[in-house]
Every structure is written in structure tokens, then in C-alpha cells.
Scaffold this motif. Structure first.
Motif, PDB file in Angstrom:
ATOM      1  N   UNK A   1       0.835  -1.270  -0.050  1.00 14.75           N
ATOM      2  CA  UNK A   1      -0.044  -0.007  -0.011  1.00 14.75           C
ATOM      3  C   UNK A   1       0.683   1.410   0.038  1.00 14.75           C
ATOM      4  N   UNK A   2       2.000   1.154  -1.095  1.00 12.06           N
ATOM      5  CA  UNK A   2       2.793   2.321  -1.028  1.00 12.06           C
ATOM      6  C   UNK A   2       3.865   2.371   0.020  1.00 12.06           C
TER       7      UNK A   2
ATOM      8  N   UNK B   1       5.810  -6.579  10.870  1.00 15.07           N
ATOM      9  CA  UNK B   1       5.142  -6.294   9.487  1.00 15.07           C
ATOM     10  C   UNK B   1       3.826  -6.031   9.220  1.00 15.07           C
ATOM     11  N   UNK B   2       3.006  -6.897  10.323  1.00  8.04           N
ATOM     12  CA  UNK B   2       1.733  -6.998  10.386  1.00  8.04           C
ATOM     13  C   UNK B   2       1.127  -5.258  10.400  1.00  8.04           C
ATOM     14  N   UNK B   3       1.571  -4.603  11.641  1.00 10.25           N
ATOM     15  CA  UNK B   3       1.412  -3.387  12.008  1.00 10.25           C
ATOM     16  C   UNK B   3       1.921  -2.256  10.834  1.00 10.25           C
ATOM     17  N   UNK B   4       2.980  -2.499  10.231  1.00  9.55           N
ATOM     18  CA  UNK B   4       3.490  -1.570   9.338  1.00  9.55           C
ATOM     19  C   UNK B   4       2.787  -1.675   7.925  1.00  9.55           C
ATOM     20  N   UNK B   5       2.359  -3.031   7.772  1.00  8.66           N
ATOM     21  CA  UNK B   5       1.394  -2.906   6.589  1.00  8.66           C
ATOM     22  C   UNK B   5      -0.252  -2.553   6.904  1.00  8.66           C
ATOM     23  N   UNK B   6      -0.573  -2.532   8.046  1.00  7.96           N
ATOM     24  CA  UNK B   6      -1.997  -2.111   8.347  1.00  7.96           C
ATOM     25  C   UNK B   6      -2.897  -3.226   8.183  1.00  7.96           C
TER      26      UNK B   6
END
Length: 182
Positions: free
Chosen positions: A24-25, A37-42
Motif C-alpha cells: 500500500x505504498x 510487518x503486520x502493523x507496518x502494513x496495516x
């Protein structure tokens, strides 16, 4: 000395590939020292368990990792290198990782260890090359040596130098220490 070389985030760009699919950008640089990574990627799910074997077998090399890996094989002897990776909770990840090895490093197709407990391989003649601070720390606590590869998601996230040169220097230093019996 035996070298145990991680795949994901070390030789294989699985983190970059995940960000290309879910990003997502965003890019792995957005992790800034965090493995979350879960939080960083939402995302609300574990992104590592969302992929089947094809994801793991088709991920590209990490930029420059083939260069320092070739140097390691020459300096340490390919007969002293084992690929070492932790499969995810998704069972096909193990098969995908094995296919990646067969496609990209066929000499090592029978020289690998799949385990989430890499510290079990530690010993005075064992050197782990990994991108995870916690894994490296556990390996060292268990009596091994380790090289942490600079990546945006670990404690070396601020490193902005040449990763290939950094790794070659660390590999050569480890080889010298091993020869001295240190």
C-alpha cells in the motif's frame, strides 16, 4: 567453522516481496528497526502465514546477497555452509523454500536445516548469518558466533553503507578469528 546462513531477509527478498504485494505504498524501510510487518502494513493477520509455496519459491535474491554469499563459499568453503531457515505456520512455506534452494543454489539442495530453533545449531565452531536480532542473540547465548546482516527491520536499520562490503569484511574477520582459535 560451519556457517549457517538464513534465507528470508538474508539471501531471499521475502520482506520486499511481501511489501510489493501488501505494501500500500510502503517499503521495508518503513519498518525502521521493527519486525512488526503486520502493523507496518496495516494488516490484522500474520502476513507471513498468508502465502503458499509459490511465494517462497519465486521470491528474488536480496540485492547483493549473491555476491557476499559467493565470497563466503570461497573464504569458508562451500562444504562448510548450510542454509538455515525457519518455516512459517503455513506448511507449504517449507516446500517453497526448498524449491528456491533447488532453483538458485542447487549445491545446497541437501545442505539445509529448517527449524525455528536455530540456537540448537550453536557451538564454538558455528557461525550464524541472520537478519533477526533475537535469533542472533539466542545463537550467541547458546555458544555460537553470529553476523547480523544490516536490514531495515533490525537494530542495524540506520546502516546506510554498502551491505556487500560490510558482509565481506565480517566474513573475513570471522575467518581470521576462527583461524586464531578465538
Amino acid at each position: 567453522m560451519k556457517f549457517f546462513v538464513d534465507l528470508d531477509g538474508v539471501l531471499v527478498d521475502t520482506v520486499g516481496e511481501m511489501f510489493r504485494r501488501f505494501g500500500r505504498g510502503k517499503t521495508p524501510r518503513d519498518l525502521k528497526g521493527s519486525y512488526d510487518t503486520r502493523t507496518a502494513l496495516g494488516l490484522t493477520c500474520d502476513p507471513w502465514s498468508q502465502f503458499g509455496g509459490k511465494f517462497w519459491s519465486e521470491a528474488p535474491w536480496m540485492e547483493g546477497s549473491d555476491d557476499w554469499f559467493r565470497h563466503l563459499a570461497g573464504a569458508g568453503g562451500s562444504e562448510n555452509i548450510y542454509l538455515c531457515s525457519s518455516p512459517t505456520h503455513e506448511p507449504d512455506s517449507a516446500a517453497g523454500k526448498l524449491r528456491w534452494i533447488q532453483q538458485h543454489l542447487p549445491y545446497y539442495a541437501r545442505r539445509y536445516v529448517l527449524t525455528p530453533c536455530k540456537e540448537l545449531l550453536a557451538g564454538p565452531d558455528g557461525m550464524l548469518i541472520d537478519d533477526c536480532d533475537d535469533v542472533v542473540d539466542a545463537f550467541v547465548r547458546a555458544g555460537g558466533r553470529a553476523i547480523l546482516v544490516p536490514r531495515p527491520w533490525n537494530s542495524l536499520h540506520a546502516f546506510d553503507g554498502d551491505v556487500v562490503a560490510y558482509m565481506i569484511e565480517r566474513i573475513d574477520s570471522a575467518k581470521v578469528q576462527a583461524l586464531k582459535g578465538a
